[in-house]
Design a protein around this motif. Structure first.
Motif, mmCIF file in Angstrom:
data_model
loop_
_atom_site.group_PDB
_atom_site.id
_atom_site.type_symbol
_atom_site.label_atom_id
_atom_site.label_comp_id
_atom_site.label_asym_id
_atom_site.label_seq_id
_atom_site.Cartn_x
_atom_site.Cartn_y
_atom_site.Cartn_z
ATOM 1 N N PHE A 226 2.041 -7.037 -3.493
ATOM 2 C CA PHE A 226 3.042 -8.102 -3.281
ATOM 3 C C PHE A 226 2.422 -9.343 -2.663
ATOM 4 O O PHE A 226 2.645 -10.458 -3.141
ATOM 5 C CB PHE A 226 4.168 -7.592 -2.382
ATOM 6 C CG PHE A 226 5.183 -8.659 -2.048
ATOM 7 C CD1 PHE A 226 6.174 -9.004 -2.956
ATOM 8 C CD2 PHE A 226 5.139 -9.341 -0.833
ATOM 9 C CE1 PHE A 226 7.098 -10.006 -2.662
ATOM 10 C CE2 PHE A 226 6.062 -10.338 -0.540
ATOM 11 C CZ PHE A 226 7.036 -10.663 -1.449
ATOM 12 N N GLN B 297 6.634 -1.686 -0.636
ATOM 13 C CA GLN B 297 8.095 -1.742 -0.673
ATOM 14 C C GLN B 297 8.583 -3.102 -1.181
ATOM 15 O O GLN B 297 9.534 -3.182 -1.967
ATOM 16 C CB GLN B 297 8.669 -1.476 0.723
ATOM 17 C CG GLN B 297 8.376 -0.092 1.266
ATOM 18 C CD GLN B 297 8.821 1.017 0.337
ATOM 19 O OE1 GLN B 297 9.970 1.033 -0.104
ATOM 20 N NE2 GLN B 297 7.919 1.929 0.014
ATOM 21 N N LEU B 298 7.938 -4.172 -0.743
ATOM 22 C CA LEU B 298 8.342 -5.506 -1.173
ATOM 23 C C LEU B 298 8.053 -5.733 -2.656
ATOM 24 O O LEU B 298 8.718 -6.554 -3.304
ATOM 25 C CB LEU B 298 7.633 -6.570 -0.328
ATOM 26 C CG LEU B 298 8.079 -6.656 1.134
ATOM 27 C CD1 LEU B 298 7.210 -7.661 1.890
ATOM 28 C CD2 LEU B 298 9.550 -7.055 1.235
ATOM 29 N N ARG C 120 14.672 -9.772 0.140
ATOM 30 C CA ARG C 120 13.777 -9.402 1.243
ATOM 31 C C ARG C 120 12.360 -9.958 1.046
ATOM 32 O O ARG C 120 11.696 -10.330 2.018
ATOM 33 C CB ARG C 120 13.738 -7.878 1.389
ATOM 34 C CG ARG C 120 15.081 -7.260 1.759
ATOM 35 C CD ARG C 120 14.951 -5.767 2.025
ATOM 36 N NE ARG C 120 16.252 -5.158 2.297
ATOM 37 C CZ ARG C 120 17.018 -4.579 1.386
ATOM 38 N NH1 ARG C 120 16.611 -4.523 0.125
ATOM 39 N NH2 ARG C 120 18.188 -4.053 1.711
ATOM 40 N N GLY C 121 11.905 -10.006 -0.182
ATOM 41 C CA GLY C 121 10.564 -10.529 -0.424
ATOM 42 C C GLY C 121 10.442 -11.979 0.008
ATOM 43 O O GLY C 121 9.484 -12.375 0.687
ATOM 44 N N TRP D 238 13.198 -2.531 -3.503
ATOM 45 C CA TRP D 238 13.657 -2.924 -2.165
ATOM 46 C C TRP D 238 13.384 -4.405 -1.906
ATOM 47 O O TRP D 238 14.194 -5.094 -1.296
ATOM 48 C CB TRP D 238 12.957 -2.058 -1.122
ATOM 49 C CG TRP D 238 13.460 -2.228 0.274
ATOM 50 C CD1 TRP D 238 14.601 -1.705 0.808
ATOM 51 C CD2 TRP D 238 12.838 -2.973 1.324
ATOM 52 N NE1 TRP D 238 14.725 -2.080 2.132
ATOM 53 C CE2 TRP D 238 13.662 -2.852 2.473
ATOM 54 C CE3 TRP D 238 11.663 -3.727 1.420
ATOM 55 C CZ2 TRP D 238 13.342 -3.448 3.697
ATOM 56 C CZ3 TRP D 238 11.347 -4.326 2.635
ATOM 57 C CH2 TRP D 238 12.185 -4.188 3.753
ATOM 58 N N GLY D 239 12.259 -4.893 -2.391
ATOM 59 C CA GLY D 239 11.880 -6.277 -2.133
ATOM 60 C C GLY D 239 12.767 -7.301 -2.815
ATOM 61 O O GLY D 239 12.903 -8.434 -2.348
ATOM 62 N N ASP E 89 3.945 -3.769 1.999
ATOM 63 C CA ASP E 89 3.500 -4.462 0.779
ATOM 64 C C ASP E 89 4.047 -3.766 -0.465
ATOM 65 O O ASP E 89 4.570 -4.411 -1.384
ATOM 66 C CB ASP E 89 1.969 -4.482 0.757
ATOM 67 C CG ASP E 89 1.417 -5.107 -0.507
ATOM 68 O OD1 ASP E 89 1.581 -6.329 -0.688
ATOM 69 O OD2 ASP E 89 0.826 -4.362 -1.322
#
Length: 263
Positions: free
Chosen positions: A68, A107-108, A147-148, A112-113, A105
């Motif tokens: 990410f 997860q994003l 979220r990212g 989720w991200g 990193d």
């Protein structure tokens, strides 16, 4: 792989158990933001004047690939911030040693991200409206930004704030200076465009603790050391062999990966 069939009976350790209890309170969300603020304040007193960890503790494993964070400048701010939230001490490794930055990193870079599993229908709450919401973590859920984008904005703001105040990047600032910025972030004193800064702090803290204690399958909790600190046995299918014991039985943890390898 660790010998998982060798349960050990141990005497009660009050000091270690207190640490585990306090950590569990933070993970469970029982403790408010003031607890972490208190931790920052206390550590600031003990580390006053101490140089930053950039040369010693902030070492991320270059063997991992980032999926990410394209800019290393953003990733090193993330690594430094997570280590401040979950520092290495006598109980075990900190966030960096547990690969928490790489967990975040990954997860994003996934669903989720981009808030892919969240209800995302407009209208969204504007920034002034978000500031009026009492719980910091709920502010994120009402924001237009995913979220990212929130992570990138928050980390870059922390770095820019460090440059403005101390003429040093966040990872190169002293620990006292880093704590000052983190405390202002937690208190909602930094100006973000997407969400209030206290909401970003809550998101960062949540992600850090999840990376420290989730199954290693997801990229954090390296070597299950987070579980070992809490004496959590992991994904065990049964406790039938020890459930009758009247004394505390310490078991080596098993991850989902270990369990699946037995098939």
């Amino acid at each position: 792989m660790a010998n998982n069939n060798n349960p050990k009976t141990e005497s009660h350790d009050p000091g270690r158990r207190n640490f585990l209890k306090n950590t569990g309170l933070v993970v469970g969300g029982v403790a408010g933001g003031s607890l972490l603020g208190g931790l920052f304040t206390n550590q600031m007193k003990s580390d006053e004047g101490k140089k930053g960890k950039s040369e010693d503790a902030v070492k991320v494993d270059p063997a991992h690939a980032r999926v990410f964070f394209g800019r290393f400048e953003d990733f090193i701010v993330l690594a430094t911030a997570t280590e401040l939230i979950f520092p290495e001490d006598d109980n075990g490794p900190g966030a960096i040693g547990l690969d928490v930055p790489y967990f975040i990193d990954k997860q994003l870079a996934g669903t989720w991200g981009i808030n892919g599993d969240d209800y995302r229908q407009a209208p969204f709450t504007n920034l002034e409206g978000l500031k009026k919401i009492e719980k910091a973590d709920e502010k994120v859920n009402h924001s237009r930004a995913n979220r990212g984008k929130i992570f990138l904005e928050g980390l870059r703001l922390m770095n820019a704030e460090s440059m403005k105040r101390f003429d040093a990047s966040f990872d190169q600032a002293t620990e006292e200076q880093q704590h000052e910025i983190m405390s202002d972030l937690e208190a909602g004193k930094l100006d973000m465009k997407s969400i209030p800064s206290d909401a970003f702090f809550a998101l960062l803290k949540q992600a850090t603790l999840e990376g420290a204690f989730s199954d290693p399958l997801y990229g954090g909790n390296k070597n299950m050391d987070g579980w070992r600190m809490k004496e959590f046995a992991g994904a065990r299918p049964s406790y039938a062999d020890v459930i009758e014991s009247e004394e505390f039985v310490k078991l080596d943890p098993i991850s989902l990966t270990d369990y699946q390898r037995k098939k």
